[in-house]
Design an enzyme around this catalytic site. Sequence first.
Site, short mmCIF file in Angstrom:
data_model
loop_
_atom_site.label_atom_id
_atom_site.label_comp_id
_atom_site.label_asym_id
_atom_site.label_seq_id
_atom_site.Cartn_x
_atom_site.Cartn_y
_atom_site.Cartn_z
N PRO A 10 0.80 -1.23 0.00
CG PRO A 10 -0.13 -1.13 2.12
CD PRO A 10 0.54 -2.07 1.17
CG ASN A 11 -0.20 4.37 1.31
OD1 ASN A 11 -1.18 4.92 0.80
ND2 ASN A 11 -0.24 3.84 2.52
NE ARG A 18 2.28 13.04 1.47
CZ ARG A 18 1.69 12.23 2.36
NH1 ARG A 18 0.76 11.40 1.98
NH2 ARG A 18 2.06 12.24 3.62
CE1 TYR A 23 9.41 4.96 2.83
CE2 TYR A 23 7.88 6.81 2.77
CZ TYR A 23 8.32 5.64 3.36
OH TYR A 23 7.71 5.15 4.47
CG ASN A 74 8.44 -2.15 0.05
OD1 ASN A 74 7.83 -2.22 1.12
ND2 ASN A 74 9.17 -1.10 -0.30
CB ALA A 77 2.00 0.26 6.54
CD GLU A 98 10.69 -7.90 5.69
OE1 GLU A 98 10.96 -9.01 6.21
OE2 GLU A 98 10.38 -6.90 6.36
CG HIS A 100 11.35 -2.72 4.21
ND1 HIS A 100 9.98 -2.59 4.16
CD2 HIS A 100 11.60 -3.88 4.84
CE1 HIS A 100 9.44 -3.64 4.76
NE2 HIS A 100 10.40 -4.44 5.17
NE ARG A 107 10.79 5.77 8.24
CZ ARG A 107 9.82 5.60 7.34
NH1 ARG A 107 9.88 4.58 6.50
NH2 ARG A 107 8.82 6.45 7.27
O1 CA2 Z 1 10.78 1.65 3.54
C1 CA2 Z 1 9.90 1.03 2.94
O2 CA2 Z 1 10.03 0.58 1.80
C2 CA2 Z 1 8.54 0.82 3.62
O3 CA2 Z 1 8.09 -0.50 3.33
C3 CA2 Z 1 7.61 1.85 3.03
C4 CA2 Z 1 6.23 1.86 3.68
C5 CA2 Z 1 6.35 1.95 5.20
O4 CA2 Z 1 5.05 1.85 5.79
C6 CA2 Z 1 7.24 0.87 5.77
O5 CA2 Z 1 7.35 1.06 7.17
C7 CA2 Z 1 8.62 0.95 5.14
C8 CA2 Z 1 5.41 3.06 3.24
C9 CA2 Z 1 5.29 3.25 1.77
C10 CA2 Z 1 4.48 4.47 1.55
O6 CA2 Z 1 5.20 5.34 0.77
C11 CA2 Z 1 4.77 6.61 0.59
C12 CA2 Z 1 4.96 7.12 -0.66
C13 CA2 Z 1 4.59 8.40 -0.92
C14 CA2 Z 1 4.02 9.18 0.07
C15 CA2 Z 1 3.83 8.66 1.33
C16 CA2 Z 1 4.20 7.36 1.59
#
Ligand code: CA2
Length: 147
Positions: A10-11, A18, A23, A74, A77, A98, A100, A107
């Site tokens: 997700p996301n 953002r 990221y 990946n 969350a 896995e 990330h 974090r």
């Molecule tokens: O570091 C990673 O790849 C994560 O899997 C990314 C997830 C986060 O919940 C994990 O803890 C670590 C979040 C991806 C969401 O990415 C966004 C992209 C654009 C704007 C906001 C969030």
Amino acid sequence: MATILLLSGPNLNLLGEREPDIYGTVSLSDLVAIATDAATAHGHKLEHFQSNHEGELIDAIHGARGRCAAIVINPGAFTHYAYAIADALATFEGTKIELHLSNTHTRESWRHRSVVSAYVTGIVAGFGANGYRLAIEAAVAATATRN
Ligand code: CA2
């Protein structure tokens, strides 16, 4: 030629729009291109699927059983609480990585726990976009040395 399935949770479809400090500025399609190039360089095929829905990711893992040599995931969350994804990964017999973008251990404390780590072959985290190449190379190497 083997098929490697790259799964994005997700996301991740919003990457590049953002939180570039965490990221990076690359989009999900940029990351898929990096992974595809790495797989192709080793003579393998890459499939990619992104979903914001846990059940769709589980269905994709089931669909990889007996068909794909490796899954690079990946889970976003879902990493931190999705036991059903952990159970689905446990049913996949191939290599599982896995992945990330960020180092989740530096974090918030709720990101320190992964419920999927116990069911994967290995973990790549904290290397940003470069991690997508590293994860594919790890999947290729682990798959070649299986059996
Ligand atoms: O570091 C990673 O790849 C994560 O899997 C990314 C997830 C986060 O919940 C994990 O803890 C670590 C979040 C991806 C969401 O990415 C966004 C992209 C654009 C704007 C906001 C969030």
